[in-house]
Design a protein around this motif. Sequence first.
Motif: not given
Lengths: 364, 129
Positions: A31-34, A39-40, A47-50, A216-219
Motif C-alpha cells: 500500500v506504501q513504501y516511504d 509516492e503521489y 516517475c513511479a513504478l507500480f 535515480d528518477r524512478v521510485k
Amino acid sequence: MQSSLQKTPLYKFHCELNARMVDFGGWLMPVQYDGILSEYHQCRESCALFDISHMGEFIFEGDLKQDGLDKILTCETSGMSLGSSRYGLMLNEKGGVIDDLIIFCISEKKFMIVVNASNIEKDFEHLRNNLSDSSLITDVSSKTAKLDLQGPLSRDVLKKIVLGTEDLEYFRFDSFDILGEEGIVSRTGYTGELGYEIFCSPKKAEVLWQKFLDDDRVKPAGLGSRDILRTEMAYSLYGNEITEDTSPLEAGLSRFICFDKEFIGRNILLQQKENGIKRKIVYFLSDSRRSPRHGQSLYASDSKEIGIVTSGIFSPSIEKGIGIGLINIDSASDGDKIFFGDEKNKMPAIFTKRPFYKKGSLKT
Amino acid sequence: MGNEEEYLYTKDHEWVCFEDSIAFVGVADYAQNALGDITFIEFPEIGAEVEQFEQFASVESVKAASDIFSPISGKIIEANQDLASAPELINKSCYEKGWISKIDPSDLDEKDNLMTFEDYSKFLEGLDT
C-alpha cells in the motif's frame, strides 16, 4: 492469516523495501513504501513504478463477432486496429457491471483482455459461458506479471531499457524485446500521467523491477498513492463506483457503451435510457482539508440523505478533500451545497466537474 | 520540549510534556507512523475542559480518520495553529513542531497513570511481536 493471500512475483522486493503490505482483493499488495503522499508526488512530477501483477490477463483466440466476444463487451470491438486498445465493460443480464476491462487487439483473431484481480474467476467463467466452443479463451494471469511505469519522465526512463517504446501513442501497444524476451508494452495507465503498462513473464519482471529502480528518477509506489492518483482523475474503481448492482449509465460510463450493436445487458440499458435512471454519479469538493471516505453518506442542504460516497480522498493537488458519489437523481442540482459524513458529523462540499486534476501529462 | 525521553505516554500513543506548569500534548512516533501522512486536524475549542484519556482532537490521514485522547485532564489553552495549514508537521516532527495543544492541567497526580519513556519503550516492544 496472511498465508491464504496470493503474492505477486515481486513480493520479496516489496518486503526488502519495507513496504506496508495489505490484503487487496485476496492479494498481499504494497500500500506504501516511504509514504503515500511522497509516492503521489513522485508519480505526478517524475516517475513511479507500480507492481500491478495481481491483475488478470486472458487471451482470446477466435472471431470477435461469430464467437461472441463482441456481444459480451459494451465497447465497439470490430474495427479495432492491430496495436490498439479500448476500455470497456462486461454487463450481467440486469445491466449491472461484472467488471471493467481493457481489450488489446494483438491480431485480427487474437485479443488480450485485462481485468481486475478480484474478478478473475468470475470474469473467466462469464466469458467461457458466453463464448462459442470454436474459440479459445485462456487465463494467463499466473504467468503474466504487470509493471506500471507512470509519470512525466516515464518515456525517457523506459526507452533506455525497452528500445523503441518512445513512439507509442496514447492507448496503443506493441510487443517489444523486454530484456531478451517478448513482452507487451502499452501506453495506458490509471494515474492521469504519461505512462506505460508492461506485461511480461514473472522472471523478467523481477529483473525489470530492479533495472527501473536503478534509475535515480524512478521510485516504487504503492496502491495508496495509486488510489489518490486515480480518484483525482475521477477514474472508476470496481467495487466503488461500479458494481454488479450499478448501471454504467448511473456510473457515468455511457461513453464506453456502443448501442449500435448487440451486447448482454443492452435491453435493460435502453429501458433505463427511456425511463430515466434512478441515481447519478457526482463529483464533489470538500470545503476544507476534511476528506470524504468510501461508504459515508451524502446529504442535501436540508439534511436529507441523498446518496453515498463511492470514493473519497485528500487531494494533494487541490489541498482539499475530494469525492465521488452516487446520489438519487434530481435530489440536488449543480449549484447546491451538499454534505458528506454521517448523522452526527456532516461536512460541507460543492459539486464540481471531473477530472479533479487537469494538469496531467497523460497525452504529452 | 524536544527531548521525548522526558515525556510521559499513554497506551494510545499520545505524549505529554510539562513546561513550567503548562502541559504540551501530541502524538508519539508510533501513532504518526501508523496513521500515515496526516492531512487534517480538528482541534478542541480553546477553553474546553478535557478529562484524562477522553477524546479531545481528531486527525485525518491519507488512510483514515482517528481520535486523539488527552493524556491529562485540564483546560485547553492553545492549539498549534501551524498544523491547520501544515498538518504534516505531525509526521515530520511529532515530538516538537507537531505538538497539538497546550493544556492547563488540573490534577498532576494523573501523571501516575502514564508511562515513562522507558516503560513506553517496553510497551512498544510488546506490540511488535
